[in-house]
Write a protein that holds these residues in place. Structure first.
Motif, PDB file in Angstrom:
ATOM      1  N   LEU A  82       0.928  -1.308   0.054  1.00  0.00           N
ATOM      2  CA  LEU A  82      -0.102  -0.525  -0.108  1.00  0.00           C
ATOM      3  C   LEU A  82       0.901   1.052   0.237  1.00  0.00           C
ATOM      4  O   LEU A  82       1.183   1.360   0.588  1.00  0.00           O
ATOM      5  CB  LEU A  82      -0.933  -0.240   1.304  1.00  0.00           C
ATOM      6  N   LEU A  83       0.971   2.105  -1.335  1.00  0.00           N
ATOM      7  CA  LEU A  83       1.286   3.096  -0.435  1.00  0.00           C
ATOM      8  C   LEU A  83       0.752   4.406  -0.525  1.00  0.00           C
ATOM      9  O   LEU A  83      -0.214   4.827  -1.696  1.00  0.00           O
ATOM     10  CB  LEU A  83       2.611   3.173  -2.880  1.00  0.00           C
ATOM     11  N   PHE A  84       1.225   5.280  -0.090  1.00  0.00           N
ATOM     12  CA  PHE A  84       0.550   6.346   0.826  1.00  0.00           C
ATOM     13  C   PHE A  84       0.958   7.574  -0.734  1.00  0.00           C
ATOM     14  O   PHE A  84       2.694   7.511  -0.587  1.00  0.00           O
ATOM     15  CB  PHE A  84       0.780   6.820   1.811  1.00  0.00           C
ATOM     16  N   VAL A  85       0.453   8.204  -1.224  1.00  0.00           N
ATOM     17  CA  VAL A  85       0.831   9.416  -2.322  1.00  0.00           C
ATOM     18  C   VAL A  85       0.056  10.571  -1.661  1.00  0.00           C
ATOM     19  O   VAL A  85      -1.048  10.229  -1.319  1.00  0.00           O
ATOM     20  CB  VAL A  85       0.915   8.471  -3.503  1.00  0.00           C
ATOM     21  N   SER A  86       0.824  11.708  -2.560  1.00  0.00           N
ATOM     22  CA  SER A  86      -0.168  12.969  -3.162  1.00  0.00           C
ATOM     23  C   SER A  86      -0.976  13.319  -4.250  1.00  0.00           C
ATOM     24  O   SER A  86       0.596  12.998  -5.047  1.00  0.00           O
ATOM     25  CB  SER A  86       0.421  13.725  -1.954  1.00  0.00           C
ATOM     26  N   LEU A  88      -9.440   7.829   6.287  1.00  0.00           N
ATOM     27  CA  LEU A  88      -8.780   7.021   7.748  1.00  0.00           C
ATOM     28  C   LEU A  88      -7.728   6.058   7.257  1.00  0.00           C
ATOM     29  O   LEU A  88      -7.142   5.306   8.460  1.00  0.00           O
ATOM     30  CB  LEU A  88     -10.438   5.756   7.310  1.00  0.00           C
ATOM     31  N   VAL A  89      -7.198   5.562   6.415  1.00  0.00           N
ATOM     32  CA  VAL A  89      -5.846   4.756   6.250  1.00  0.00           C
ATOM     33  C   VAL A  89      -4.461   5.401   6.787  1.00  0.00           C
ATOM     34  O   VAL A  89      -3.560   5.313   6.903  1.00  0.00           O
ATOM     35  CB  VAL A  89      -5.812   3.817   4.777  1.00  0.00           C
ATOM     36  N   PHE A  90      -4.721   6.566   6.056  1.00  0.00           N
ATOM     37  CA  PHE A  90      -3.685   7.221   6.211  1.00  0.00           C
ATOM     38  C   PHE A  90      -3.960   7.207   7.585  1.00  0.00           C
ATOM     39  O   PHE A  90      -2.628   7.784   8.454  1.00  0.00           O
ATOM     40  CB  PHE A  90      -4.083   9.024   5.482  1.00  0.00           C
ATOM     41  N   MET A 120       2.760  -2.406   4.484  1.00  0.00           N
ATOM     42  CA  MET A 120       2.336  -3.780   3.918  1.00  0.00           C
ATOM     43  C   MET A 120       0.744  -4.224   4.838  1.00  0.00           C
ATOM     44  O   MET A 120       1.344  -4.454   6.044  1.00  0.00           O
ATOM     45  CB  MET A 120       3.367  -5.231   4.150  1.00  0.00           C
ATOM     46  N   VAL A 121      -0.042  -3.849   3.768  1.00  0.00           N
ATOM     47  CA  VAL A 121      -1.654  -4.768   4.825  1.00  0.00           C
ATOM     48  C   VAL A 121      -1.858  -5.803   4.666  1.00  0.00           C
ATOM     49  O   VAL A 121      -1.842  -6.499   3.024  1.00  0.00           O
ATOM     50  CB  VAL A 121      -2.375  -3.621   4.109  1.00  0.00           C
ATOM     51  N   PRO A 122      -1.866  -6.688   5.520  1.00  0.00           N
ATOM     52  CA  PRO A 122      -2.729  -7.274   5.565  1.00  0.00           C
ATOM     53  C   PRO A 122      -4.452  -7.822   5.009  1.00  0.00           C
ATOM     54  O   PRO A 122      -4.608  -7.261   5.310  1.00  0.00           O
ATOM     55  CB  PRO A 122      -2.515  -8.606   6.540  1.00  0.00           C
ATOM     56  N   GLY A 123      -4.208  -8.322   3.812  1.00  0.00           N
ATOM     57  CA  GLY A 123      -5.590  -8.512   3.148  1.00  0.00           C
ATOM     58  C   GLY A 123      -6.122  -7.702   1.780  1.00  0.00           C
ATOM     59  O   GLY A 123      -4.914  -7.031   1.542  1.00  0.00           O
ATOM     60  N   ASP A 124      -7.323  -7.132   2.379  1.00  0.00           N
ATOM     61  CA  ASP A 124      -7.490  -6.144   0.988  1.00  0.00           C
ATOM     62  C   ASP A 124      -7.668  -4.319   1.632  1.00  0.00           C
ATOM     63  O   ASP A 124      -8.789  -4.474   2.210  1.00  0.00           O
ATOM     64  CB  ASP A 124      -9.327  -6.629   0.832  1.00  0.00           C
ATOM     65  N   PRO A 177      -6.338  -4.778  10.442  1.00  0.00           N
ATOM     66  CA  PRO A 177      -5.247  -4.972  10.562  1.00  0.00           C
ATOM     67  C   PRO A 177      -4.165  -4.382  10.034  1.00  0.00           C
ATOM     68  O   PRO A 177      -5.197  -3.525   8.908  1.00  0.00           O
ATOM     69  CB  PRO A 177      -5.319  -6.308   9.673  1.00  0.00           C
ATOM     70  N   ARG A 178      -3.371  -3.266  10.559  1.00  0.00           N
ATOM     71  CA  ARG A 178      -2.669  -2.704   9.773  1.00  0.00           C
ATOM     72  C   ARG A 178      -1.324  -3.522   9.806  1.00  0.00           C
ATOM     73  O   ARG A 178      -0.931  -3.867  10.625  1.00  0.00           O
ATOM     74  CB  ARG A 178      -2.353  -1.058  10.818  1.00  0.00           C
TER      75      ARG A 178
END
Length: 198
Positions: A56-60, A128-130, A143-147, A160-161
């Motif tokens: 999971l890549l956090f971007v802007s 929310l994930v941020f 690296m996020v477990p699941g979807d 999970p986080r």
């Protein structure tokens, strides 16, 4: 001859309407406004989501489009997801985010219109994930477990986080390797294998 021209015009209009609907659906899915089709999800998240780790890549949207395009190509190989905190212009204006999404996902940056080939990468807008991962600067990798693309209503604070968060403007492979050095070798193993294949 006139009947043939009318039939050709009608067929072209019908084909264009189908292409527009398909492109609109893809944009809505990328923005999280519509549930993705099961077939599209199969390439990103398997049915056994609890045991799969997804990059999971956090971007802007303030990042250069070329950088976002490069990350999209790398995420496509790693079967990852790109997430934005919000949309350019605010949540009431979908148009700017749709344009940005198309610019990021187009394989040929010079292509215009709904017939352009797009990368198989999901883009989501998820403040929310941020918050859950306490991301304050981008790019950042988890690296996020699941979807990670599940709708808000299906998640809670106990979702999970990631165990680690890697910050820095580096190639995705470098971010994955750093994540592995921090103790997440098992979590990045599949993603690294996918990125090394091409």
């Amino acid at each position: 001859m006139a009947n043939r021209v009318k039939a050709d015009v009608a067929a072209a209009r019908k084909a264009l309407a189908i292409e527009r609907e398909t492109a609109s659906r893809r944009i809505a899915q990328a923005l999280g406004l519509e549930q993705p089709e099961e077939a599209a999800l199969a390439g990103v998240v398997s049915g056994n989501g609890a045991n799969q780790w997804v990059p999971l890549l956090f971007v802007s949207s303030s990042m250069p489009v070329e950088t976002l395009r490069t990350y999209a190509g790398q995420l496509e190989r790693a079967r990852g997801v790109m997430t934005f905190r919000g949309m350019p212009g605010g949540m009431r204006q979908v148009g700017p985010m749709a344009q940005l999404s198309a610019a990021i996902l187009r394989r040929d940056p010079g292509c215009e219109g709904p017939a352009c080939a797009m990368r198989d990468v999901q883009l989501i807008v998820d403040p929310l994930v941020f918050q859950q991962h306490r991301v304050t600067q981008v790019p950042a990798l988890a690296m996020v477990p699941g979807d990670p693309t599940r709708p808000y209503c299906e998640r809670d604070e106990a979702s999970p986080r990631a165990a680690h968060l890697v910050l820095g403007d580096a190639a995705l492979s470098g971010l994955l390797e750093e994540y592995g050095r921090l103790g997440g070798k098992a979590e990045v193993q599949d993603a690294l294998a996918h990125t090394a294949r091409r």
